[in-house]
Design a protein around this motif. Sequence first.
Motif, PDB file in Angstrom:
ATOM      1  N   SER B  49       0.839  -1.213   0.000  1.00  0.00           N
ATOM      2  CA  SER B  49       0.000   0.000   0.000  1.00  0.00           C
ATOM      3  C   SER B  49       0.866   1.253   0.000  1.00  0.00           C
ATOM      4  O   SER B  49       0.492   2.277  -0.574  1.00  0.00           O
ATOM      5  CB  SER B  49      -0.914   0.019   1.224  1.00  0.00           C
ATOM      6  OG  SER B  49      -1.835  -1.038   1.142  1.00  0.00           O
ATOM      7  N   GLN B  93      -7.259   0.679  -0.614  1.00  0.00           N
ATOM      8  CA  GLN B  93      -7.505  -0.511   0.209  1.00  0.00           C
ATOM      9  C   GLN B  93      -8.618  -0.202   1.217  1.00  0.00           C
ATOM     10  O   GLN B  93      -9.470  -1.046   1.463  1.00  0.00           O
ATOM     11  CB  GLN B  93      -6.220  -0.918   0.936  1.00  0.00           C
ATOM     12  CG  GLN B  93      -6.394  -2.178   1.773  1.00  0.00           C
ATOM     13  CD  GLN B  93      -5.080  -2.678   2.384  1.00  0.00           C
ATOM     14  OE1 GLN B  93      -4.039  -2.034   2.259  1.00  0.00           O
ATOM     15  NE2 GLN B  93      -5.136  -3.820   3.047  1.00  0.00           N
ATOM     16  N   ASP B 178      -5.607  -1.562  -5.003  1.00  0.00           N
ATOM     17  CA  ASP B 178      -5.016  -2.046  -3.759  1.00  0.00           C
ATOM     18  C   ASP B 178      -6.022  -2.924  -3.023  1.00  0.00           C
ATOM     19  O   ASP B 178      -6.945  -2.417  -2.388  1.00  0.00           O
ATOM     20  CB  ASP B 178      -4.588  -0.851  -2.896  1.00  0.00           C
ATOM     21  CG  ASP B 178      -3.716  -1.284  -1.712  1.00  0.00           C
ATOM     22  OD1 ASP B 178      -3.490  -2.510  -1.546  1.00  0.00           O
ATOM     23  OD2 ASP B 178      -3.268  -0.397  -0.959  1.00  0.00           O
ATOM     24  N   GLU B 179      -5.834  -4.212  -3.123  1.00  0.00           N
ATOM     25  CA  GLU B 179      -6.702  -5.194  -2.450  1.00  0.00           C
ATOM     26  C   GLU B 179      -8.179  -4.930  -2.706  1.00  0.00           C
ATOM     27  O   GLU B 179      -8.997  -4.964  -1.778  1.00  0.00           O
ATOM     28  CB  GLU B 179      -6.417  -5.225  -0.939  1.00  0.00           C
ATOM     29  CG  GLU B 179      -5.030  -5.750  -0.654  1.00  0.00           C
ATOM     30  CD  GLU B 179      -4.877  -6.250   0.780  1.00  0.00           C
ATOM     31  OE1 GLU B 179      -5.891  -6.648   1.387  1.00  0.00           O
ATOM     32  OE2 GLU B 179      -3.748  -6.259   1.269  1.00  0.00           O
TER      33      GLU B 179
HETATM   34 MG   LIG Z   1      -2.000  -2.765   2.086  1.00  0.00          MG
END
Ligand SMILES: [Mg+2]
Lengths: 433, 263
Positions: B49, B93, B178-179
């Motif tokens: 991240s 995220q 991000d995720e």
């Molecule tokens: Mg992360």
Amino acid sequence: MVAKTWTEQVHTSSLKFDDQGAGLKRRREHALEQFMSDGFPSRKHEEWRYTPLSRLAEGPCSPLLEPSEGIPESSDLPIEMMAKVVLLNGEFRQDLSDLSALPPAVRIQSLNQMRRTDPDQLASLLDQFLPQTSHPFHHLSDALLDDGVHIEVVEEGAKIESPIHILHIIDGQAHSGSAHVTGLIQVATGAHLDVIEEIRSTGEVLGNLRWGIGLDPQATLKRVRAFRPECASIFHGTRVVQQQGSRFDDLFSSSGGELIRNELHVIHEGTGCHCELLGAYVGRGKEHLDHHTTIDHKVEDCTSREVYRGVLSDRARGVFSGMIHVHQDAQRTDAKQSNDTILLSDTAEANTRPRLEIYADDVKCTHGATIGELDENAIFYLRSRGVSVDEARKIMVRAFTSEVFVQMEDRQLSDFIVNEIQESIQAVEVDHG
Amino acid sequence: MSGKKENSMLEIKGLCASVEGTTILRGIDLDVKAGEVHAIMGPNGSGKSTLANVLAGREDYSVDAGTVQYNGIDLLELSADERACEGIFLAFQYPVSIPGISNAYFLRTALNAVRRYRDESEVDPVDFLELVRSKMDLVGMDEKLLHRAVNDGFSGGEKKRNEILQMAVLDPKLAILDETDSGLDIDALRIVAEGVNALRKEERSIVVVTHYQRLLDYIVPDHVHVLSDGKIARSGDKSLALELEKEGYSWLQADDAKAGNNA
Ligand SMILES: [Mg+2]
Ligand SMILES: Nc1ncnc2c1ncn2[C@@H]1O[C@H](COP(=O)(O)OP(=O)(O)OP(=O)(O)O)[C@@H](O)[C@H]1O
């Protein structure tokens, strides 16, 4: 040239008024006497601790503003109105107002006219809704009572569909001075009324505006106040007496005044009343925005909700003092209050003072106050979507203030007030901290 | 993938970054060409991240060394909003909620900001609504969410879909996800992945940060990298992700131990 002192000026002006009835005469004399002896309070006075009155007390605004010649630019609101009342330098101007579409259920009269044609009735209405106090601005408005407006929904159950627009124009372009306006609003049993009140001003002026409001059982009044007075001092005081089952909604937004003091006193006299006091203010420069509210829960089963939010930049100062007074008989009162402030600069300042006085035992009262900064995570989120840092900050200010009004059912009025705030935000210099 | 170009979209060399004095990225090299999909995997706290946020221009992180070229320009010279306007998009995220601002207002403000930057006129409200509706279909999002405050009270999955909706509306050149798969149920994962695939094109590069092979079954990557302790420990093709799924990250420590990096 040194400005004449307030006491000299008020004394001369007050004596010029010729009152018809004994009641009005007595009110004026009493107020004049009080003002002559007390003048303006100093900072030592608890209620005035944070309010910088010294500049005003020096007297530049002490003369009464003359009737203005200039016809102000009309500011038509984006909302259909039932009627428009224009008060220019304190004078109810029939020629600028528009009462042509007024239904018979509503009566609007100038106080100046009532002073001449119905002085005793006016005196008794004033005694009922605006009893005399020890408040300096009330002294001024009583000692200098000249004109104003009486709005009355006379027909029980009448739902007045579109709002009445009240526009104060305070024109100090030629000379500085003050305008004093007294207003009365009465709503009959089960009736409903919307009011939008605006202030526009130019030059160095004091606007002293004072309202007495009476709501009969089951009556509802929604009032929207949008103040953008530009460098004026505004005192705005409201006293509301609510009878059983009535509801008072007050939506307030202010910005751009050198000194704005907003006072609200709501009295629940009948059971099952509700009041909703919502406010948002945006201060910049050296502006001072001062809010004092008192809710008197006198009887049982009444509710109140109060949300005030402020955003202060530069050297602006915001004050919130909110009193909730739950009297002994006011069982099952439910009162909520919150005041949140965002400071956009190190030199801005907020003073917040929630005050609860509770004398009944079965009550729910909550209050909360926060002072913080804009959410940097949210600002980065906006920036990561292409929004410039200045715009992102303005959006966050808008989000914070307009959230006060999102729960309103009436989209038209809440959109109106959110737009008013938006206008003032455009002018705020957002400090990059 | 077909249609690969020789030109790099994103070229990261020796990137080191820290936050509040703690070094997190310790020399990242990465070359993403136009049209490619890269997956970045790696243990919790390895800096994925951080890398994504540094690329998006978050100012909390300081870049201590290295260069980042984006379509031939020095990315590190640009502010976060300029990067977005230049076509970089980060799907967070943890998407941020903004009470008081509607999703629709947020999207329109963002789209107009990007359009102004490109000297295009602001979008007409009717056209905007049409555009958003078609993109909401793509990610299977309920129109009601358009009128709610940004991410406020959204479920985890709704927030992630909202990120992809924003991506679809803003039409970026380089998307960093991000995720985006975490917090999605199995059906939502498929819908979101299909949405991302629909946005795949020759001129668009995508970097997906993920912990799970499952997402990569749908969004098949050209390259897979393992980030560990702020460095890329291994790179490979999609089979690397399958290998990780079986073996986990224990080999990283073994590698570290071998390299004598454990101190
Ligand atoms: Mg992360
Ligand atoms: N603002 C910060 N302040 C202090 N430490 C931070 C900050 N941001 C990140 N870190 C630290 O940097 C390291 C890397 O964090 P990062 O969020 O990049 O990891 P990640 O690889 O994305 O992990 P995950 O898989 O759990 O999402 C972590 O140890 C984290 O605690």
